[in-house]
Design an enzyme around this catalytic site. Structure first.
Site, mmCIF file in Angstrom:
data_model
loop_
_atom_site.group_PDB
_atom_site.id
_atom_site.type_symbol
_atom_site.label_atom_id
_atom_site.label_comp_id
_atom_site.label_asym_id
_atom_site.label_seq_id
_atom_site.Cartn_x
_atom_site.Cartn_y
_atom_site.Cartn_z
ATOM 1 C CB CYS A 146 31.090 13.549 8.818
ATOM 2 S SG CYS A 146 32.501 13.281 10.203
ATOM 3 C CD GLU A 191 40.239 33.004 55.178
ATOM 4 O OE1 GLU A 191 40.116 32.943 54.151
ATOM 5 O OE2 GLU A 191 40.348 34.042 55.855
ATOM 6 C CE LYS A 250 43.000 35.255 53.654
ATOM 7 N NZ LYS A 250 41.548 35.175 53.186
ATOM 8 C CE1 TYR A 274 39.438 35.895 48.428
ATOM 9 C CE2 TYR A 274 38.158 33.910 48.148
ATOM 10 C CZ TYR A 274 38.869 35.054 47.625
ATOM 11 O OH TYR A 274 38.913 34.965 46.387
ATOM 12 C CB CYS A 315 36.636 16.307 9.739
ATOM 13 S SG CYS A 315 35.850 15.074 10.376
ATOM 14 C CE LYS A 344 48.019 25.935 44.069
ATOM 15 N NZ LYS A 344 47.281 26.159 42.837
ATOM 16 C CG ASP A 347 40.413 25.168 42.118
ATOM 17 O OD1 ASP A 347 40.723 26.428 41.512
ATOM 18 O OD2 ASP A 347 40.777 24.148 41.436
ATOM 19 C CE LYS A 406 45.349 29.479 46.312
ATOM 20 N NZ LYS A 406 44.359 29.654 45.258
ATOM 21 C CB CYS A 446 33.346 17.890 11.314
ATOM 22 S SG CYS A 446 32.925 17.319 9.775
ATOM 23 C CB CYS A 488 34.418 13.281 6.529
ATOM 24 S SG CYS A 488 34.119 15.004 7.249
HETATM 25 S S1 IVH Z 1 42.653 36.018 50.244
HETATM 26 C C1 IVH Z 1 45.503 39.499 48.725
HETATM 27 N N1 IVH Z 1 41.495 33.611 50.659
HETATM 28 O O1 IVH Z 1 43.113 32.541 45.619
HETATM 29 C C2 IVH Z 1 45.059 38.071 48.810
HETATM 30 N N2 IVH Z 1 42.127 34.052 48.529
HETATM 31 O O2 IVH Z 1 46.166 32.681 44.694
HETATM 32 C C3 IVH Z 1 43.540 38.045 48.826
HETATM 33 N N3 IVH Z 1 41.250 32.220 47.135
HETATM 34 O O3 IVH Z 1 42.900 35.578 44.154
HETATM 35 C C4 IVH Z 1 43.186 36.605 48.433
HETATM 36 N N4 IVH Z 1 40.372 31.055 48.572
HETATM 37 O O4 IVH Z 1 40.854 34.115 43.986
HETATM 38 C C5 IVH Z 1 41.851 34.540 49.821
HETATM 39 N N5 IVH Z 1 40.290 31.724 51.447
HETATM 40 C C6 IVH Z 1 40.842 32.681 50.595
HETATM 41 C C7 IVH Z 1 40.960 32.025 49.086
HETATM 42 C C8 IVH Z 1 41.625 32.864 48.198
HETATM 43 C C9 IVH Z 1 40.744 31.024 47.131
HETATM 44 C C10 IVH Z 1 41.882 32.701 45.673
HETATM 45 C C11 IVH Z 1 41.526 34.204 45.161
HETATM 46 C C12 IVH Z 1 42.886 34.615 45.151
HETATM 47 C C13 IVH Z 1 44.042 33.555 44.579
HETATM 48 C C14 IVH Z 1 45.091 33.711 45.187
#
Ligand code: IVH
Length: 680
Positions: free
Chosen positions: A429, A113, A287, A224, A405, A311, A117, A115, A423, A408
């Protein structure tokens, strides 16, 4: 409509609205226009105002927000919110797969999946209703942010289909990049400090006290992970697909893999394709799919052994911090900026990077001479993301945020709930004064471009202008013969700007021309804190003149569409100041526009008449109609009251409004009748 009928209609509307939310936000395939959608929501909210006791906690009107939370309640997570083991190395992904195979003797399938952010969120549903939304906090306890989360349209308030009675679903709340850019542009225009990145913007938004403001931020959420005693399937992948049927937005970018090669294909594909996504993601999560295998693998204290995050490396460089300067903007907001030894990043030379605010500086624990990590992401300015403390020169001192500042010397202040320091000396200023002058002449305000290229700063340095109104006192002999020398630096030779006859005439003509700029631009040009272009336009249209606006009370100000508490406060503060009043009087004396001009105004046939628009109009958008009303001296308001003069009704007018109008004896007029009023 009887109470029973109203109740039925409310249920029907709630279902329809949630279906449209689902179509739009989860399936990305809307079947009605935004306008039609708004009409449904408006009708429901009208009925709820009439029968507040019939409005349920799952009502889609919750998405408009309105509830204000001072302190978020702490709640204990039913299942701890763990994190994931992270790696940047492919070797470690292979090692992970080896470890998994060693414990599991059967075939293993992996789910790959994205990740996301953003900010992790856990939602608890009971009998199909959203009961709790909690942030991660320390993993054991989090904050109850339910009211704010309910405003996010991709989060279902009530589930559909065949869902379990009790479960928790986890996902990531994030700000789509388009919204991030819009919000930051607006913040910059208003002289506010922009968000460092979409993640900070999302987490800041989620913790706002006023849920109506959260609603406007445009947050999104993708899910997720499912947790609970009676999930439909014995594997993660199928459970996620099932959750989509209940109304949750799950990622389309997900893949079942059997081998590490397939995992690497997914990683490689998204390493390049991620740039096209409209949200930030920083890697891939891998996973183990089968629940039973997950359980067999178990957990460490911090993270599951059945998952790992790969990452992507950001475009990052290492360089040395030379110094930190503090910039003061026109509203007094102070931004710390790192001056760096030049470093090449993604094809550009980076010499400066933002340090954003005092909190971020403290978190980084940055010292002079430190070797720092600089990153260039989707953001406007590069940022410092870390410090290699092991390479810190001996005896170097920590960089502290300034207490006074830099321009000033006035002690800086920090307003409650804001990340930035200010400020407060807005009167004398220098960077604030210069910033205000620059803002006033800028393209979107008075557009006096003959004063660009630093000329305005020069006039300030010469003592010729400090207030914006001083510009209109300038004459030929003040300017003729002035000479500005821009000293040479490493990149450019010395440059001289001479104020010859032609230059001076151009400047004076530009200033003269600005007197015919419309009132809304003048208002924007004043640089009132938090008042951007749109707000200035709304205020100008609503009040029509500086005189009316400057005399408006708090209540009158917040009655204007999109003018909230912060803006109203800033306007009152501005007009309360005697120096600002002097400036406005001087501008007025010089003939700068102080009211909406007649041409813009149309006529005054609707003088102070109040209208409520309801229903659907085929050839006119609601904004068009609002504009027409205001142009002819009328006012547009959202809800019917005894002060309403007319209801302008289209097709499918909300029944709540209709009944109220009848009760209060307010004439309900058609579009034709409205247009004929304008022609008289
Ligand atoms: S699974 C037990 N799936 O990454 C683990 N997490 O560094 C459950 N995150 O706390 C998380 N995308 O905030 C999972 N596809 C994804 C994710 C994801 C982002 C974040 C999530 C997690 C953090 C872990």
């Amino acid at each position: 409509m009887t109470r029973e009928e109203a109740h039925e209609r409310m249920k029907e509307l709630s279902e329809q609205i949630e279906q449209h939310n689902y179509n739009y936000y989860v399936l990305s395939s809307p079947t009605i226009t935004d306008y039609e959608f708004d009409m449904l929501l408006e009708e429901l909210s009208g009925l709820e105002k009439k029968y507040p006791d019939l409005a349920g906690p799952d009502s889609p009107t919750q998405r408009i927000g309105g509830q204000v939370t001072k302190d978020f309640k702490t709640v204990e997570h039913k299942y701890p919110m763990l994190s994931l083991a992270n790696t940047y190395s492919r070797g470690e992904i292979e090692a992970f797969a080896r470890r998994v195979r060693k414990s599991i003797h059967n075939e293993v399938h992996y789910v790959c999946e994205l990740k996301f952010d953003g900010v992790a969120i856990g939602l608890t549903y009971e009998k199909g209703s959203l009961k709790l939304a909690a942030t991660r906090g320390d993993g054991i306890h989090g904050d109850d942010v339910t009211v704010n989360v309910k405003t996010i349209r991709s989060i279902p308030l009530k589930l559909r289909g065949n869902y379990p009675d009790n479960f928790e679903i986890r996902g990531e709340i994030y700000l789509p990049l388009k919204r991030f850019r819009e919000i930051n542009e607006a913040r910059i225009k208003k002289g506010e400090v922009p968000f460092a990145n979409p993640r900070n913007a999302a987490s800041g938004s989620l913790k706002m006290q006023d849920s109506a403001l959260v609603a406007r931020r445009g947050l999104d959420c993708t899910f997720y992970n499912l947790l609970g005693p009676s999930l439909p399937h014995d594997n993660h992948y199928d459970n996620l697909r099932e959750a989509r049927k209940w109304g949750f937005k799950t990622s389309e970018h997900i893949s079942l893999c059997k081998t590490t090669d397939e995992i690497f294909d997914f990683i490689d594909h998204w390493e390049t394709t991620r740039k096209a996504l409209d949200f930030d993601m920083d890697g891939v999560v891998i996973k183990v799919n089968a629940k039973q295998q997950q359980e067999a693998l178990g957990y460490t204290a911090k993270s599951p052994r059945w998952a790992i995050a790969y990452k992507y490396k950001a475009v990052q460089g290492l360089t040395k911090l030379i110094s930190v300067s503090f910039q003061v903007g026109r509203t007094g907001a102070i931004t710390p900026v790192a001056n760096l030894e030049p470093v090449q990043l993604a094809g550009t030379t980076v010499k400066r990077a933002s340090l954003h605010n005092a909190d971020i500086m403290r978190e980084l624990d940055i010292h002079l001479g430190d070797v720092v990590y600089v990153e260039k992401g989707g953001e406007i300015i590069p940022k410092i993301t870390g410090v290699d403390a092991s390479r810190r020169p001996k005896g170097s001192s920590a960089v502290r945020f300034i207490s006074t500042c830099p321009a000033c010397n006035t002690p800086v202040i920090r307003k409650e709930g804001e990340a930035a320091h200010y400020c407060p000396n807005n009167k004398s200023c220098p960077p604030q004064i210069k910033g205000r002058l620059e803002h006033f002449i800028s393209r979107r305000a008075m557009d006096i471009n003959s004063l660009g290229e630093g000329k305005i700063e020069f006039l300030y340095d010469q003592g010729l202008v400090t207030r914006i109104s001083d510009l209109y006192d300038l004459d030929f002999k003040d300017l003729f013969g002035l000479e500005k020398v821009i000293p040479a630096n490493k990149e450019k030779k010395e440059k001289k700007i001479s104020f010859r006859e032609k230059t001076v005439k151009n400047i004076l003509q530009g200033i003269e021309d600005s007197k015919s700029k419309p009132f809304e631009r003048v208002l924007f040009g004043l640089g009132i804190r938090h008042i951007g272009e749109t707000a200035a336009k709304k205020l100008a249209r609503y009040f029509g003149s500086m005189e009316k606006l400057s005399g408006a009370s708090y209540e009158e100000l917040v009655a204007v569409d999109e003018i909230g508490d912060k803006m109203a406060g800033a306007i009152l503060e501005y007009f309360n100041d005697s120096e600002n009043q002097q400036i406005i009087n001087a501008l007025k004396k010089h003939g700068v526009q102080m009211q909406v001009m007649k041409e813009e105004k149309g006529s005054d046939v609707l003088h102070e008449k109040t209208f409520v628009i309801s229903g659907v109009f085929e050839d006119h958008s609601r904004d068009d109609l609002k504009e027409m009303i205001e142009k002819h001296g009328g006012r547009n308001v959202g809800s019917v009251s005894s002060k309403t003069d007319y209801i302008l009704a289209g097709k499918n007018m909300g029944p709540g409004k209709y009944e109220k109008a009848k009760k209060l004896n307010i004439p309900v007029i058609s579009l034709e009748e409205f247009l004929s009023m304008l022609n008289t």
